[in-house]
Design a protein around this motif. Sequence first.
Motif, short mmCIF file in Angstrom:
data_model
loop_
_atom_site.label_atom_id
_atom_site.label_comp_id
_atom_site.label_asym_id
_atom_site.label_seq_id
_atom_site.Cartn_x
_atom_site.Cartn_y
_atom_site.Cartn_z
N MET A 167 0.81 -1.22 0.00
CA MET A 167 0.00 0.00 0.00
C MET A 167 0.84 1.27 0.00
N VAL A 168 1.78 1.37 0.92
CA VAL A 168 2.54 2.61 1.09
C VAL A 168 3.36 2.93 -0.16
N THR A 169 3.99 1.92 -0.75
CA THR A 169 4.79 2.16 -1.96
C THR A 169 3.95 2.70 -3.10
N SER A 170 2.77 2.09 -3.33
CA SER A 170 1.87 2.56 -4.39
C SER A 170 1.35 3.96 -4.09
N PHE A 171 1.21 4.29 -2.81
CA PHE A 171 0.76 5.62 -2.40
C PHE A 171 1.83 6.68 -2.67
N LEU A 172 3.08 6.33 -2.44
CA LEU A 172 4.17 7.30 -2.58
C LEU A 172 4.70 7.43 -4.00
N ASN A 173 4.52 6.40 -4.84
CA ASN A 173 5.10 6.43 -6.19
C ASN A 173 4.73 7.67 -7.00
N PRO A 174 3.45 8.09 -7.05
CA PRO A 174 3.13 9.30 -7.83
C PRO A 174 3.88 10.53 -7.35
N PHE A 175 4.09 10.64 -6.03
CA PHE A 175 4.83 11.78 -5.48
C PHE A 175 6.32 11.65 -5.81
N VAL A 176 6.85 10.43 -5.67
CA VAL A 176 8.27 10.19 -5.91
C VAL A 176 8.64 10.52 -7.35
N TYR A 177 7.76 10.14 -8.29
CA TYR A 177 8.07 10.32 -9.71
C TYR A 177 7.63 11.68 -10.27
N SER A 178 7.03 12.51 -9.45
CA SER A 178 6.57 13.81 -9.97
C SER A 178 7.21 15.00 -9.26
N ILE A 179 7.50 14.87 -7.97
CA ILE A 179 8.01 16.02 -7.21
C ILE A 179 9.35 16.51 -7.77
N ARG A 180 10.26 15.58 -8.09
CA ARG A 180 11.59 15.97 -8.58
C ARG A 180 11.70 15.86 -10.10
N ASN A 181 10.58 15.63 -10.77
CA ASN A 181 10.60 15.45 -12.22
C ASN A 181 10.04 16.68 -12.91
N ASP A 182 10.91 17.45 -13.55
CA ASP A 182 10.48 18.70 -14.19
C ASP A 182 9.56 18.43 -15.38
N GLU A 183 9.77 17.32 -16.09
CA GLU A 183 8.94 17.03 -17.26
C GLU A 183 7.51 16.70 -16.87
N VAL A 184 7.34 15.92 -15.80
CA VAL A 184 5.98 15.60 -15.31
C VAL A 184 5.32 16.85 -14.77
N LYS A 185 6.06 17.66 -14.01
CA LYS A 185 5.49 18.90 -13.49
C LYS A 185 5.14 19.87 -14.62
N GLY A 186 5.98 19.89 -15.66
CA GLY A 186 5.68 20.74 -16.81
C GLY A 186 4.43 20.28 -17.54
N ALA A 187 4.25 18.97 -17.67
CA ALA A 187 3.04 18.43 -18.30
C ALA A 187 1.80 18.78 -17.51
N PHE A 188 1.92 18.72 -16.17
CA PHE A 188 0.77 19.06 -15.32
C PHE A 188 0.42 20.53 -15.46
N ARG A 189 1.44 21.40 -15.48
CA ARG A 189 1.18 22.84 -15.63
C ARG A 189 0.57 23.13 -16.99
N LYS A 190 1.00 22.41 -18.01
CA LYS A 190 0.48 22.62 -19.35
C LYS A 190 -1.00 22.25 -19.43
N ILE A 191 -1.34 21.09 -18.84
CA ILE A 191 -2.74 20.66 -18.83
C ILE A 191 -3.59 21.61 -18.00
N HIS A 192 -3.03 22.08 -16.88
CA HIS A 192 -3.75 23.01 -16.02
C HIS A 192 -4.00 24.32 -16.76
N THR A 193 -2.99 24.79 -17.51
CA THR A 193 -3.14 26.03 -18.28
C THR A 193 -4.21 25.89 -19.35
#
Length: 334
Positions: free
Chosen positions: A280-306
């Motif tokens: 449970m905990v690993t699956s819960f943390l994976n989205p945060f682990v792979y997005s917090i330090r990932n500029d490309e994922v964060k950029g994609a999120f900002r683009k969709i939000h815009t």
Amino acid sequence: MERGNRSTVTEFIFLGFVSRPEQQLLLFFIFLAMYISILLGNLMIVLLIRIDSRLHTPMYFFLSILACVDICFTTMTVPKLLIDLVSTKRTISFSACITQLHFFLSFGNMDSYMLGIMGFDRFMAICHPLHYVRFMSKKFCKSLIACTWVAASLHSALHSVLTSRLVFCGSNKIEHYFCDIPPLLKLSCSDTTINELVLSTEATVFIGTPFLCIVISYCQIAPVILRLKSSTGKTKAFSTCLSHLTSTSLFYGPLLFTYVWPSAVFTPDKSIWVSVMYSMVTSFLNPFVYSIRNDEVKGAFRKIHTLRLHVPLTLNSPLPTLHSHTARTTLTMH
């Protein structure tokens, strides 16, 4: 003892967290919040990768598969756990128990394989960048996924069949919150020598092989990163590797104690919390682990939000009417 005696046990009772009746409501809300976060977080990862063409690379393809597997992996156990936490009847039929065991092992092994494949992908991208695009083709990536799914299914089928043939004629109380191999072997009143032998050898191979692949990959990756002259390239490579290593540590640490060194988990109470970590905990943390330090994922999120803010979609303005070239490119499904 004949197999027919197994009919004396037609269902099992999960003891789970029953030793903490005063904490069950609190645990219900904690696990419910985690499960909702798992669903939303991993679905968001899949959606971002699917929509943003910049993320159509092998690394993010494997990440999207991992996110889907995480959703299925937790769905095998968490909904039943939530029901049991607010119910006085914590039973599961014998056939449902074997079914849960089968799919839990299937998706759990897929999780393990995906982490191994992602480690190999990082090795190819960093150590052999000139051959990366040619070697990690779409066909090869899909073939890897297909092969690992077949291997995971065969692994879980083997253990499911062996477990279904055990005789359960005594207590039907499982000191766990889902059907897993160690607590079922402990509960059986028949000879479990073959089951334990297969668990200690075959599980070691199936769990150890992806883990060994990751270790070997990073032994090759580390010197290459340290030799990079560009600080930007070094930071980017280090960031993607750190995310993967964090996810690997969270998953394999508890998993090794449960299946490879089960004697290291001394009590059922400790065993339950170790299982919570990898299921449970690993699956819960994976989205945060792979997005917090990932500029490309964060950029994609900002683009969709815009796009959502500046291009509102209504029934009278379907997607084809968008005139922004950037919007059309981003929303194109490949």
